[in-house]
Motif scaffolding. Structure first.
Motif, short mmCIF file in Angstrom:
data_model
loop_
_atom_site.label_atom_id
_atom_site.label_comp_id
_atom_site.label_asym_id
_atom_site.label_seq_id
_atom_site.Cartn_x
_atom_site.Cartn_y
_atom_site.Cartn_z
N TYR B 76 40.44 72.64 14.56
CA TYR B 76 39.72 71.64 15.35
C TYR B 76 39.69 70.30 14.63
O TYR B 76 39.67 69.25 15.26
N LEU B 77 39.69 70.35 13.29
CA LEU B 77 39.78 69.10 12.52
C LEU B 77 41.16 68.47 12.74
O LEU B 77 41.28 67.27 12.99
N ARG B 78 42.20 69.32 12.67
CA ARG B 78 43.56 68.79 12.77
C ARG B 78 43.85 68.19 14.13
O ARG B 78 44.69 67.33 14.28
N ARG B 79 43.13 68.67 15.15
CA ARG B 79 43.35 68.11 16.48
C ARG B 79 42.94 66.65 16.55
O ARG B 79 43.31 65.94 17.48
N GLN B 80 42.13 66.22 15.59
CA GLN B 80 41.65 64.85 15.64
C GLN B 80 42.38 63.96 14.66
O GLN B 80 42.03 62.80 14.46
N ILE B 81 43.39 64.53 14.02
CA ILE B 81 44.21 63.76 13.09
C ILE B 81 45.67 63.91 13.51
O ILE B 81 46.21 65.02 13.52
N PRO B 156 44.18 60.79 18.67
CA PRO B 156 43.42 61.08 17.45
C PRO B 156 42.78 59.82 16.90
O PRO B 156 43.25 58.72 17.16
N ALA B 157 41.72 59.99 16.14
CA ALA B 157 41.05 58.84 15.52
C ALA B 157 41.85 58.37 14.32
O ALA B 157 41.79 57.20 13.94
N ILE B 158 42.56 59.31 13.71
CA ILE B 158 43.28 59.00 12.47
C ILE B 158 44.75 59.35 12.65
O ILE B 158 45.08 60.40 13.22
#
Lengths: 356, 227
Positions: B76-81, B156-158
Protein backbone atom coordinates in the motif's frame (compact mmCIF):
# COMPACT_ATOMS: atom_id res chain seq x y z
CA UNK A 1 1.97 5.05 15.04
CA UNK A 2 1.80 8.33 13.35
CA UNK A 3 -1.63 8.59 11.84
CA UNK A 4 -1.63 12.21 10.96
CA UNK A 5 -3.05 12.84 7.56
CA UNK A 6 -0.83 14.58 5.14
CA UNK A 7 -2.89 15.93 2.33
CA UNK A 8 -1.28 18.81 0.53
CA UNK A 9 -3.76 20.69 -1.55
CA UNK A 10 -2.95 21.64 -5.09
CA UNK A 11 -2.78 25.25 -4.03
CA UNK A 12 -0.26 24.54 -1.29
CA UNK A 13 1.81 22.57 -3.69
CA UNK A 14 1.97 25.24 -6.29
CA UNK A 15 3.07 27.62 -3.55
CA UNK A 16 5.87 25.31 -2.49
CA UNK A 17 6.83 25.02 -6.06
CA UNK A 18 6.38 28.48 -7.23
CA UNK A 19 9.82 29.85 -6.52
CA UNK A 20 12.06 27.54 -8.41
CA UNK A 21 9.96 26.17 -11.22
CA UNK A 22 10.00 27.56 -14.62
CA UNK A 23 6.96 27.02 -16.75
CA UNK A 24 7.10 23.73 -18.61
CA UNK A 25 7.90 24.37 -22.21
CA UNK A 26 6.80 21.02 -23.57
CA UNK A 27 3.83 21.55 -25.81
CA UNK A 28 1.72 18.42 -25.88
CA UNK A 29 2.19 17.11 -22.40
CA UNK A 30 0.83 20.13 -20.61
CA UNK A 31 -2.44 19.05 -19.16
CA UNK A 32 -5.49 21.21 -19.59
CA UNK A 33 -6.32 20.91 -15.95
CA UNK A 34 -3.01 20.64 -14.21
CA UNK A 35 -4.37 20.49 -10.73
CA UNK A 36 -6.62 17.62 -11.72
CA UNK A 37 -3.60 15.46 -12.26
CA UNK A 38 -2.68 15.57 -8.65
CA UNK A 39 -6.25 15.27 -7.50
CA UNK A 40 -5.48 12.11 -5.59
CA UNK A 41 -4.66 13.70 -2.31
CA UNK A 42 -2.16 11.29 -0.99
CA UNK A 43 -2.37 9.89 2.45
CA UNK A 44 0.34 7.74 3.90
CA UNK A 45 -1.49 7.57 7.16
CA UNK A 46 -3.57 4.56 6.29
CA UNK A 47 -1.68 1.83 4.58
CA UNK A 48 -4.45 -0.71 4.36
CA UNK A 49 -6.96 0.16 1.75
CA UNK A 50 -9.30 -2.74 1.45
CA UNK A 51 -9.82 -3.84 -2.10
CA UNK A 52 -13.42 -3.21 -3.19
CA UNK A 53 -15.28 -6.50 -3.08
CA UNK A 54 -16.24 -6.30 -6.74
CA UNK A 55 -12.64 -5.82 -7.76
CA UNK A 56 -11.64 -8.79 -5.65
CA UNK A 57 -14.24 -10.98 -7.31
CA UNK A 58 -13.20 -9.65 -10.71
CA UNK A 59 -9.59 -10.56 -10.11
CA UNK A 60 -10.58 -14.04 -9.02
CA UNK A 61 -12.64 -14.44 -12.16
CA UNK A 62 -9.84 -13.06 -14.30
CA UNK A 63 -7.18 -15.27 -12.67
CA UNK A 64 -9.41 -18.30 -12.98
CA UNK A 65 -10.00 -17.85 -16.71
CA UNK A 66 -6.55 -16.51 -17.52
CA UNK A 67 -4.72 -19.38 -15.82
CA UNK A 68 -6.79 -21.91 -17.75
CA UNK A 69 -6.09 -20.07 -21.00
CA UNK A 70 -2.38 -20.12 -20.23
CA UNK A 71 -2.46 -23.87 -19.66
CA UNK A 72 -4.35 -24.43 -22.89
CA UNK A 73 -1.96 -22.21 -24.81
CA UNK A 74 0.82 -24.75 -24.16
CA UNK A 75 -1.26 -27.92 -24.61
CA UNK A 76 1.53 -30.50 -24.75
CA UNK A 77 3.33 -29.22 -21.74
CA UNK A 78 0.09 -29.05 -19.77
CA UNK A 79 -0.98 -32.46 -21.01
CA UNK A 80 2.16 -34.02 -19.53
CA UNK A 81 1.34 -32.70 -16.08
CA UNK A 82 -2.31 -33.64 -16.48
CA UNK A 83 -1.31 -37.19 -17.44
CA UNK A 84 0.97 -37.59 -14.46
CA UNK A 85 -1.78 -36.34 -12.17
CA UNK A 86 -4.30 -38.61 -13.90
CA UNK A 87 -2.17 -41.70 -13.43
CA UNK A 88 -1.61 -40.87 -9.79
CA UNK A 89 -5.39 -40.57 -9.38
CA UNK A 90 -6.36 -43.66 -11.38
CA UNK A 91 -4.41 -46.00 -9.15
CA UNK A 92 -6.23 -45.38 -5.88
CA UNK A 93 -9.52 -44.91 -7.75
CA UNK A 94 -9.17 -48.33 -9.30
CA UNK A 95 -8.39 -49.91 -5.96
CA UNK A 96 -11.33 -48.12 -4.43
CA UNK A 97 -13.49 -49.49 -7.22
CA UNK A 98 -12.28 -53.03 -6.60
CA UNK A 99 -12.87 -52.61 -2.89
CA UNK A 100 -16.29 -51.15 -3.49
CA UNK A 101 -17.18 -54.16 -5.59
CA UNK A 102 -15.96 -56.74 -3.14
CA UNK A 103 -17.64 -55.22 -0.12
CA UNK A 104 -21.28 -56.00 -0.98
CA UNK A 105 -20.27 -59.57 -1.79
CA UNK A 106 -18.64 -60.04 1.56
CA UNK A 107 -21.61 -58.44 3.26
CA UNK A 108 -23.88 -60.79 1.42
CA UNK A 109 -21.81 -63.71 2.63
CA UNK A 110 -21.99 -62.42 6.09
CA UNK A 111 -25.78 -62.16 5.88
CA UNK A 112 -25.88 -65.69 4.60
CA UNK A 113 -24.11 -67.00 7.64
CA UNK A 114 -26.26 -69.61 9.19
CA UNK A 115 -25.95 -72.16 11.91
CA UNK A 116 -26.24 -75.74 10.75
CA UNK A 117 -27.77 -78.14 13.27
CA UNK A 118 -26.85 -81.71 12.53
CA UNK A 119 -29.60 -83.82 14.06
CA UNK A 120 -29.02 -87.05 15.98
CA UNK A 121 -29.36 -89.93 13.44
CA UNK A 122 -32.01 -91.69 15.51
CA UNK A 123 -34.34 -88.70 15.86
CA UNK A 124 -37.88 -88.95 14.55
CA UNK A 125 -39.04 -86.65 11.80
CA UNK A 126 -41.99 -85.45 13.89
CA UNK A 127 -39.70 -84.46 16.73
CA UNK A 128 -37.43 -82.69 14.31
CA UNK A 129 -40.32 -80.74 12.85
CA UNK A 130 -41.42 -79.75 16.34
CA UNK A 131 -37.90 -78.52 17.07
CA UNK A 132 -37.96 -76.57 13.81
CA UNK A 133 -41.26 -74.98 14.85
CA UNK A 134 -39.96 -74.12 18.31
CA UNK A 135 -36.70 -72.65 17.08
CA UNK A 136 -38.35 -70.50 14.45
CA UNK A 137 -40.34 -68.81 17.26
CA UNK A 138 -37.13 -67.64 18.98
CA UNK A 139 -36.64 -63.87 18.87
CA UNK A 140 -33.12 -64.07 17.44
CA UNK A 141 -34.08 -66.46 14.70
CA UNK A 142 -35.40 -65.43 11.35
CA UNK A 143 -36.00 -68.73 9.55
CA UNK A 144 -35.32 -72.35 10.16
CA UNK A 145 -35.09 -74.64 7.19
CA UNK A 146 -35.24 -78.39 7.22
CA UNK A 147 -32.98 -80.29 4.89
CA UNK A 148 -33.86 -83.95 4.63
CA UNK A 149 -31.13 -86.51 3.88
CA UNK A 150 -32.62 -87.00 0.43
CA UNK A 151 -32.46 -83.30 -0.37
CA UNK A 152 -28.95 -83.10 0.98
CA UNK A 153 -27.88 -86.05 -1.10
CA UNK A 154 -29.33 -84.51 -4.24
CA UNK A 155 -27.63 -81.20 -3.62
CA UNK A 156 -24.40 -82.90 -2.75
CA UNK A 157 -24.50 -84.92 -5.97
CA UNK A 158 -25.16 -81.83 -7.99
CA UNK A 159 -22.39 -79.62 -6.71
CA UNK A 160 -19.65 -81.65 -5.14
CA UNK A 161 -18.77 -83.88 -8.05
CA UNK A 162 -18.83 -86.80 -5.60
CA UNK A 163 -22.33 -87.80 -6.67
CA UNK A 164 -21.22 -91.15 -8.00
CA UNK A 165 -19.55 -92.06 -4.76
CA UNK A 166 -22.72 -91.30 -2.84
CA UNK A 167 -24.88 -93.16 -5.28
CA UNK A 168 -22.74 -96.22 -4.83
CA UNK A 169 -23.60 -96.37 -1.15
CA UNK A 170 -26.55 -98.49 -0.17
CA UNK A 171 -28.15 -96.13 2.23
CA UNK A 172 -27.97 -92.40 2.63
CA UNK A 173 -25.41 -91.55 5.31
CA UNK A 174 -26.44 -87.92 5.55
CA UNK A 175 -28.34 -86.72 8.64
CA UNK A 176 -31.28 -84.36 8.88
CA UNK A 177 -30.04 -80.79 9.04
CA UNK A 178 -31.79 -77.69 10.31
CA UNK A 179 -30.28 -74.46 9.01
CA UNK A 180 -30.94 -71.55 11.32
CA UNK A 181 -30.80 -68.07 9.87
CA UNK A 182 -30.51 -65.37 12.52
CA UNK A 183 -32.39 -62.12 12.14
CA UNK A 184 -30.48 -59.19 10.69
CA UNK A 185 -30.18 -57.51 14.09
CA UNK A 186 -28.65 -60.60 15.64
CA UNK A 187 -26.05 -61.19 13.03
CA UNK A 188 -22.74 -60.16 14.59
CA UNK A 189 -20.12 -62.84 15.15
CA UNK A 190 -20.58 -62.56 18.93
CA UNK A 191 -24.34 -62.96 18.79
CA UNK A 192 -24.07 -65.87 16.40
CA UNK A 193 -21.59 -67.61 18.66
CA UNK A 194 -23.96 -67.20 21.60
CA UNK A 195 -26.85 -68.54 19.57
CA UNK A 196 -24.74 -71.47 18.48
CA UNK A 197 -23.94 -72.37 22.08
CA UNK A 198 -27.61 -72.19 22.97
CA UNK A 199 -28.61 -74.44 20.10
CA UNK A 200 -25.89 -76.93 20.90
CA UNK A 201 -27.72 -77.65 24.15
CA UNK A 202 -30.80 -78.91 22.35
CA UNK A 203 -31.22 -82.66 22.92
CA UNK A 204 -31.87 -83.51 19.31
CA UNK A 205 -28.87 -81.61 18.05
CA UNK A 206 -25.71 -83.57 17.64
CA UNK A 207 -23.59 -80.66 16.41
CA UNK A 208 -24.38 -76.99 15.97
CA UNK A 209 -21.90 -75.73 13.47
CA UNK A 210 -21.06 -72.12 12.77
CA UNK A 211 -18.15 -71.56 10.47
CA UNK A 212 -17.01 -68.18 11.67
CA UNK A 213 -13.30 -68.30 11.23
CA UNK A 214 -13.18 -67.70 7.54
CA UNK A 215 -15.72 -64.92 7.98
CA UNK A 216 -13.60 -63.24 10.59
CA UNK A 217 -10.59 -63.58 8.35
CA UNK A 218 -12.50 -62.10 5.48
CA UNK A 219 -13.49 -59.20 7.70
CA UNK A 220 -9.88 -58.65 8.71
CA UNK A 221 -8.75 -58.82 5.10
CA UNK A 222 -11.37 -56.28 4.17
CA UNK A 223 -10.14 -53.97 6.92
CA UNK A 224 -6.59 -54.41 5.74
CA UNK A 225 -7.57 -53.76 2.13
CA UNK A 226 -9.42 -50.65 3.21
CA UNK A 227 -6.30 -49.36 4.94
CA UNK A 228 -4.08 -50.19 2.01
CA UNK A 229 -6.39 -48.31 -0.35
CA UNK A 230 -6.56 -45.39 2.03
CA UNK A 231 -2.84 -45.10 2.64
CA UNK A 232 -2.13 -45.47 -1.05
CA UNK A 233 -4.68 -42.76 -1.81
CA UNK A 234 -3.08 -40.55 0.82
CA UNK A 235 0.44 -41.10 -0.49
CA UNK A 236 -0.56 -40.49 -4.07
CA UNK A 237 -2.48 -37.37 -3.03
CA UNK A 238 0.71 -36.01 -1.53
CA UNK A 239 2.40 -37.02 -4.76
CA UNK A 240 -0.14 -35.08 -6.81
CA UNK A 241 0.40 -32.05 -4.59
CA UNK A 242 4.17 -32.21 -4.99
CA UNK A 243 3.99 -32.70 -8.75
CA UNK A 244 1.71 -29.71 -9.13
CA UNK A 245 3.78 -27.72 -6.66
CA UNK A 246 6.88 -28.35 -8.69
CA UNK A 247 5.16 -27.42 -11.93
CA UNK A 248 4.00 -24.20 -10.27
CA UNK A 249 7.56 -23.51 -9.17
CA UNK A 250 8.59 -23.55 -12.82
CA UNK A 251 5.67 -21.30 -13.70
CA UNK A 252 6.75 -18.85 -10.99
CA UNK A 253 10.29 -18.90 -12.30
CA UNK A 254 9.11 -18.15 -15.83
CA UNK A 255 7.01 -15.23 -14.61
CA UNK A 256 9.65 -13.85 -12.25
CA UNK A 257 9.89 -10.56 -14.10
CA UNK A 258 6.16 -10.02 -13.88
CA UNK A 259 6.17 -10.78 -10.16
CA UNK A 260 8.94 -8.25 -9.57
CA UNK A 261 7.03 -5.57 -11.46
CA UNK A 262 3.80 -6.32 -9.61
CA UNK A 263 5.58 -6.13 -6.27
CA UNK A 264 7.14 -2.85 -7.34
CA UNK A 265 3.86 -1.20 -8.16
CA UNK A 266 2.20 -2.36 -4.97
CA UNK A 267 0.68 -5.78 -5.64
CA UNK A 268 -0.12 -7.67 -2.47
CA UNK A 269 1.02 -11.26 -1.97
CA UNK A 270 -2.57 -12.37 -2.43
CA UNK A 271 -2.76 -10.65 -5.80
CA UNK A 272 0.45 -12.31 -6.94
CA UNK A 273 -0.47 -15.74 -5.62
CA UNK A 274 -3.96 -15.87 -7.07
CA UNK A 275 -3.17 -16.81 -10.71
CA UNK A 276 -0.78 -19.53 -9.53
CA UNK A 277 -3.34 -20.98 -7.15
CA UNK A 278 -5.82 -21.19 -10.00
CA UNK A 279 -3.17 -22.77 -12.21
CA UNK A 280 -2.70 -25.47 -9.57
CA UNK A 281 -6.46 -25.88 -9.34
CA UNK A 282 -6.71 -26.43 -13.10
CA UNK A 283 -3.85 -28.91 -13.07
CA UNK A 284 -5.79 -30.92 -10.48
CA UNK A 285 -9.15 -30.66 -12.25
CA UNK A 286 -7.64 -31.46 -15.65
CA UNK A 287 -5.80 -34.46 -14.25
CA UNK A 288 -8.97 -35.80 -12.67
CA UNK A 289 -10.98 -35.33 -15.88
CA UNK A 290 -8.28 -37.15 -17.79
CA UNK A 291 -8.35 -39.91 -15.17
CA UNK A 292 -12.02 -40.62 -15.89
CA UNK A 293 -11.66 -42.14 -19.37
CA UNK A 294 -8.65 -44.11 -18.18
CA UNK A 295 -10.71 -45.41 -15.29
CA UNK A 296 -13.59 -46.24 -17.60
CA UNK A 297 -11.38 -48.23 -19.95
CA UNK A 298 -9.89 -50.09 -17.01
CA UNK A 299 -13.39 -50.91 -15.78
CA UNK A 300 -14.44 -52.31 -19.14
CA UNK A 301 -11.29 -54.31 -19.34
CA UNK A 302 -11.80 -55.79 -15.89
CA UNK A 303 -15.53 -56.37 -16.05
CA UNK A 304 -15.40 -59.45 -18.25
CA UNK A 305 -12.99 -61.50 -16.10
CA UNK A 306 -14.88 -60.43 -13.00
CA UNK A 307 -18.12 -61.69 -14.44
CA UNK A 308 -16.45 -64.97 -15.33
CA UNK A 309 -15.23 -65.25 -11.79
CA UNK A 310 -18.64 -64.40 -10.40
CA UNK A 311 -20.14 -67.09 -12.59
CA UNK A 312 -17.81 -69.63 -11.00
CA UNK A 313 -19.23 -68.66 -7.63
CA UNK A 314 -22.75 -69.01 -9.00
CA UNK A 315 -23.54 -65.43 -8.28
CA UNK A 316 -25.46 -63.08 -10.47
CA UNK A 317 -22.81 -60.50 -10.19
CA UNK A 318 -22.04 -57.56 -12.39
CA UNK A 319 -19.36 -54.99 -11.88
CA UNK A 320 -20.80 -51.75 -10.61
CA UNK A 321 -19.36 -48.75 -12.39
CA UNK A 322 -17.92 -45.97 -10.31
CA UNK A 323 -20.82 -43.75 -9.35
CA UNK A 324 -21.26 -40.11 -10.20
CA UNK A 325 -20.92 -38.83 -6.65
CA UNK A 326 -17.54 -40.48 -6.35
CA UNK A 327 -16.51 -39.01 -9.69
CA UNK A 328 -17.56 -35.52 -8.61
CA UNK A 329 -15.77 -35.96 -5.31
CA UNK A 330 -12.61 -37.12 -7.04
CA UNK A 331 -12.59 -34.15 -9.42
CA UNK A 332 -13.16 -31.66 -6.61
CA UNK A 333 -10.57 -33.33 -4.42
CA UNK A 334 -8.03 -33.17 -7.23
CA UNK A 335 -8.80 -29.47 -7.64
CA UNK A 336 -8.25 -28.87 -3.94
CA UNK A 337 -5.01 -30.87 -4.01
CA UNK A 338 -3.78 -28.78 -6.94
CA UNK A 339 -4.69 -25.60 -5.13
CA UNK A 340 -2.85 -26.76 -2.00
CA UNK A 341 0.21 -27.83 -3.97
CA UNK A 342 0.32 -24.46 -5.67
CA UNK A 343 -0.16 -22.68 -2.36
CA UNK A 344 2.76 -24.52 -0.77
CA UNK A 345 4.95 -23.78 -3.76
CA UNK A 346 3.99 -20.12 -4.08
CA UNK A 347 4.34 -19.45 -0.36
CA UNK A 348 7.81 -20.94 -0.43
CA UNK A 349 9.16 -19.33 -3.56
CA UNK A 350 7.49 -15.92 -3.58
CA UNK A 351 9.56 -14.66 -0.67
CA UNK A 352 12.73 -15.04 -2.68
CA UNK A 353 11.49 -12.86 -5.51
CA UNK A 354 11.97 -9.25 -4.52
CA UNK A 355 12.65 -6.14 -6.57
CA UNK A 356 16.34 -5.38 -6.83
CA UNK B 1 7.52 14.55 2.01
CA UNK B 2 10.74 12.54 2.18
CA UNK B 3 12.95 12.87 5.23
CA UNK B 4 16.10 10.97 6.22
CA UNK B 5 17.24 11.29 9.83
CA UNK B 6 20.77 9.97 10.39
CA UNK B 7 20.12 7.03 8.16
CA UNK B 8 22.77 4.34 7.77
CA UNK B 9 22.54 1.18 5.79
CA UNK B 10 24.98 -1.66 6.22
CA UNK B 11 24.44 -4.75 4.11
CA UNK B 12 24.80 -8.11 5.76
CA UNK B 13 28.16 -8.68 4.12
CA UNK B 14 29.48 -5.66 6.04
CA UNK B 15 29.46 -3.11 3.26
CA UNK B 16 28.35 0.35 4.38
CA UNK B 17 26.11 1.64 1.62
CA UNK B 18 24.87 4.74 3.45
CA UNK B 19 26.39 6.52 6.44
CA UNK B 20 24.49 9.08 8.50
CA UNK B 21 22.46 10.52 5.69
CA UNK B 22 20.29 13.54 6.48
CA UNK B 23 18.05 15.45 4.14
CA UNK B 24 14.49 16.50 3.63
CA UNK B 25 12.55 16.90 0.45
CA UNK B 26 9.45 19.06 0.71
CA UNK B 27 6.18 18.12 -0.94
CA UNK B 28 6.22 19.23 -4.55
CA UNK B 29 10.01 19.56 -4.67
CA UNK B 30 12.20 18.14 -7.42
CA UNK B 31 15.77 17.08 -6.77
CA UNK B 32 18.61 15.11 -8.27
CA UNK B 33 20.62 12.51 -6.45
CA UNK B 34 24.12 12.22 -7.85
CA UNK B 35 27.31 10.44 -7.12
CA UNK B 36 29.58 7.81 -8.63
CA UNK B 37 28.21 4.36 -9.15
CA UNK B 38 28.38 2.56 -5.84
CA UNK B 39 27.96 5.79 -3.90
CA UNK B 40 24.65 4.60 -2.47
CA UNK B 41 22.10 6.22 -4.80
CA UNK B 42 20.19 3.02 -5.46
CA UNK B 43 20.28 2.05 -1.82
CA UNK B 44 18.76 5.37 -0.86
CA UNK B 45 15.89 4.86 -3.29
CA UNK B 46 15.42 1.27 -2.09
CA UNK B 47 15.00 2.52 1.46
CA UNK B 48 12.19 4.82 0.33
CA UNK B 49 10.52 1.93 -1.52
CA UNK B 50 11.07 -0.38 1.45
CA UNK B 51 12.91 -2.81 -0.78
CA UNK B 52 15.56 -2.47 1.91
CA UNK B 53 15.28 -1.28 5.49
CA UNK B 54 17.69 1.09 7.19
CA UNK B 55 20.18 -0.27 9.70
CA UNK B 56 20.11 2.90 11.77
CA UNK B 57 18.20 6.17 11.69
CA UNK B 58 14.77 6.84 10.37
CA UNK B 59 13.21 7.36 6.99
CA UNK B 60 9.93 9.28 6.95
CA UNK B 61 7.59 9.40 3.99
CA UNK B 62 4.76 11.88 4.34
CA UNK B 63 5.21 11.93 8.14
CA UNK B 64 5.09 8.18 8.28
CA UNK B 65 8.02 6.38 9.91
CA UNK B 66 8.96 3.55 7.59
CA UNK B 67 10.29 1.43 10.46
CA UNK B 68 6.71 1.05 11.58
CA UNK B 69 5.42 -0.10 8.22
CA UNK B 70 4.84 -3.84 8.42
CA UNK B 71 5.61 -6.22 5.61
CA UNK B 72 1.95 -6.59 4.69
CA UNK B 73 1.58 -2.78 4.49
CA UNK B 74 4.45 -2.36 2.04
CA UNK B 75 2.28 -2.85 -1.08
CA UNK B 76 0.00 0.00 0.00
CA UNK B 77 3.00 2.28 0.54
CA UNK B 78 4.39 1.40 -2.88
CA UNK B 79 1.10 2.27 -4.53
CA UNK B 80 1.72 5.86 -3.55
CA UNK B 81 5.25 6.00 -4.90
CA UNK B 82 5.88 5.80 -8.62
CA UNK B 83 9.23 4.43 -9.65
CA UNK B 84 11.15 4.47 -12.93
CA UNK B 85 14.25 2.42 -13.65
CA UNK B 86 17.02 2.46 -16.19
CA UNK B 87 15.43 -0.67 -17.58
CA UNK B 88 11.70 0.07 -17.71
CA UNK B 89 10.79 -3.53 -16.75
CA UNK B 90 7.90 -3.75 -19.17
CA UNK B 91 5.99 -7.00 -19.55
CA UNK B 92 6.23 -8.21 -23.12
CA UNK B 93 3.27 -10.59 -22.93
CA UNK B 94 0.81 -7.69 -23.01
CA UNK B 95 0.34 -4.47 -24.89
CA UNK B 96 1.25 -0.95 -23.83
CA UNK B 97 -2.20 -0.25 -22.41
CA UNK B 98 -2.15 -3.30 -20.15
CA UNK B 99 1.38 -2.52 -19.00
CA UNK B 100 0.33 0.91 -17.88
CA UNK B 101 -2.95 -0.37 -16.40
CA UNK B 102 -1.19 -2.87 -14.12
CA UNK B 103 -1.02 -0.65 -11.00
CA UNK B 104 -4.71 0.19 -11.43
CA UNK B 105 -5.67 -3.47 -11.80
CA UNK B 106 -3.79 -4.15 -8.60
CA UNK B 107 -5.62 -1.34 -6.83
CA UNK B 108 -8.89 -2.84 -8.04
CA UNK B 109 -10.07 0.08 -10.10
CA UNK B 110 -13.07 -0.35 -12.38
CA UNK B 111 -12.29 -1.05 -16.02
CA UNK B 112 -13.84 2.23 -17.14
CA UNK B 113 -11.83 4.30 -14.71
CA UNK B 114 -8.73 2.32 -15.69
CA UNK B 115 -9.25 3.22 -19.34
CA UNK B 116 -9.62 6.88 -18.49
CA UNK B 117 -6.52 7.01 -16.31
CA UNK B 118 -4.33 4.93 -18.59
CA UNK B 119 -5.14 7.17 -21.55
CA UNK B 120 -4.48 10.26 -19.48
CA UNK B 121 -1.08 8.87 -18.48
CA UNK B 122 -0.24 7.79 -22.02
CA UNK B 123 -1.26 11.18 -23.32
CA UNK B 124 1.01 12.79 -20.78
CA UNK B 125 4.02 10.83 -22.06
CA UNK B 126 2.91 11.34 -25.68
CA UNK B 127 2.21 7.68 -26.49
CA UNK B 128 -1.56 7.63 -26.70
CA UNK B 129 -1.42 6.38 -30.26
CA UNK B 130 0.61 3.32 -29.24
CA UNK B 131 -1.70 1.92 -26.59
CA UNK B 132 -2.39 -1.28 -28.54
CA UNK B 133 1.21 -1.91 -29.55
CA UNK B 134 3.48 -4.46 -27.98
CA UNK B 135 6.27 -2.85 -25.95
CA UNK B 136 8.66 -4.82 -28.16
CA UNK B 137 7.62 -2.67 -31.09
CA UNK B 138 8.70 0.51 -29.31
CA UNK B 139 12.06 2.27 -29.31
CA UNK B 140 14.13 2.50 -26.12
CA UNK B 141 12.96 6.02 -25.42
CA UNK B 142 9.34 5.07 -25.97
CA UNK B 143 9.69 2.07 -23.68
CA UNK B 144 11.08 4.32 -21.00
CA UNK B 145 8.11 6.63 -21.42
CA UNK B 146 5.71 3.69 -21.05
CA UNK B 147 7.57 2.91 -17.83
CA UNK B 148 6.99 6.48 -16.69
CA UNK B 149 3.31 6.31 -17.65
CA UNK B 150 3.00 3.19 -15.50
CA UNK B 151 4.75 4.94 -12.63
CA UNK B 152 2.39 7.92 -12.69
CA UNK B 153 -0.90 6.29 -13.69
CA UNK B 154 -1.78 5.85 -10.04
CA UNK B 155 -1.18 9.57 -9.47
CA UNK B 156 1.48 8.96 -6.86
CA UNK B 157 2.63 11.75 -4.55
CA UNK B 158 6.25 10.78 -5.06
CA UNK B 159 8.06 9.80 -8.22
CA UNK B 160 11.46 8.13 -7.90
CA UNK B 161 13.74 7.49 -10.85
CA UNK B 162 16.94 5.44 -10.87
CA UNK B 163 19.15 6.35 -13.85
CA UNK B 164 16.06 6.88 -16.03
CA UNK B 165 18.15 8.13 -18.95
CA UNK B 166 21.01 5.67 -18.60
CA UNK B 167 20.19 3.89 -21.84
CA UNK B 168 19.14 6.90 -23.86
CA UNK B 169 20.93 9.34 -26.12
CA UNK B 170 21.15 12.99 -25.00
CA UNK B 171 18.18 14.23 -27.02
CA UNK B 172 15.88 11.54 -25.66
CA UNK B 173 17.28 12.10 -22.19
CA UNK B 174 16.32 15.75 -22.37
CA UNK B 175 12.81 14.75 -23.41
CA UNK B 176 12.46 12.44 -20.44
CA UNK B 177 13.78 15.07 -18.06
CA UNK B 178 11.28 17.54 -19.43
CA UNK B 179 8.58 15.02 -18.67
CA UNK B 180 9.71 14.77 -15.05
CA UNK B 181 9.71 18.53 -14.83
CA UNK B 182 6.16 18.70 -16.15
CA UNK B 183 5.04 16.16 -13.58
CA UNK B 184 6.74 18.11 -10.87
CA UNK B 185 4.98 21.25 -11.99
CA UNK B 186 1.63 19.63 -11.25
CA UNK B 187 2.66 18.80 -7.73
CA UNK B 188 4.48 15.48 -7.80
CA UNK B 189 7.55 15.26 -5.58
CA UNK B 190 10.35 14.02 -7.83
CA UNK B 191 13.71 12.49 -6.88
CA UNK B 192 15.98 11.40 -9.71
CA UNK B 193 19.16 9.42 -9.20
CA UNK B 194 21.62 9.94 -12.03
CA UNK B 195 25.31 10.28 -12.68
CA UNK B 196 24.71 12.32 -15.79
CA UNK B 197 26.20 15.55 -14.41
CA UNK B 198 25.72 17.47 -17.65
CA UNK B 199 22.01 16.80 -17.58
CA UNK B 200 21.75 17.77 -13.93
CA UNK B 201 23.47 21.07 -14.64
CA UNK B 202 21.01 21.92 -17.37
CA UNK B 203 18.05 21.34 -15.10
CA UNK B 204 18.99 23.90 -12.42
CA UNK B 205 17.43 21.98 -9.55
CA UNK B 206 18.42 21.03 -6.07
CA UNK B 207 21.16 18.40 -6.02
CA UNK B 208 21.90 15.82 -3.36
CA UNK B 209 25.36 14.35 -3.73
CA UNK B 210 26.48 11.06 -2.29
CA UNK B 211 30.10 10.02 -1.96
CA UNK B 212 30.82 6.55 -0.60
CA UNK B 213 27.58 6.51 1.32
CA UNK B 214 27.94 9.99 2.81
CA UNK B 215 25.87 12.92 1.69
CA UNK B 216 28.38 15.59 0.80
CA UNK B 217 25.89 18.21 -0.29
CA UNK B 218 22.17 18.48 0.10
CA UNK B 219 21.72 22.18 -0.33
CA UNK B 220 18.79 23.73 -1.96
CA UNK B 221 19.77 24.96 -5.38
CA UNK B 222 23.01 26.85 -5.25
CA UNK B 223 24.57 27.91 -8.47
CA UNK B 224 27.77 26.09 -9.27
CA UNK B 225 27.50 23.71 -6.35
CA UNK B 226 28.19 20.77 -8.61
CA UNK B 227 30.92 22.10 -10.82
Amino acid sequence: MNRRVNKPSAAQLSRTNGGSTKKPSNKKSVNKSQSAWFSSSVSFSSLVSALPFNAWVDHHRFSCVDSLKRLLSTPWQSMMTWLVVAIALVLPALLYLAFDNIRPVSEQWQNDTQISLYIQPKAQLIAIEKLQQRLSELAEVDTVELITPAMAQQEFQQYSGLGNVLASLNNNPLPYVLTVQATASNNTPEQLTALQAQLQNEVLVETAQLDMNWLRRLQEIMHLAQRVVLSLALLLSVGVMLIIGNTIRLAIESRRNEIVVIKMVGGTDGFIKRPFLYTGFWYGIGGALLALPILFIAELWLSSPIQQLAFQYESEYTLSLIDLNVVALMVMLAGVLGWLGAWLSVSRHLKHIEPE
Amino acid sequence: MIRFDNVSKRYSEGHDALVNVNFELAAGEMAFLTGHSGAGKSTLLKLIMLIERSSRGQVLIGNRVLDQVTRSQIPYLRRQIGVVFQNPHLLFDRNVFDNVALPLQIAGMSTREQGRRVRAALERVGLLSKENDSPLALSGGEQQRVGIARAIVNKPAILLADEPTGNLDPALSADIMQLFQDLNSVGVTVLIATHDIALVEQMQRRVLTLDQGRMTSSDALAEGAYT
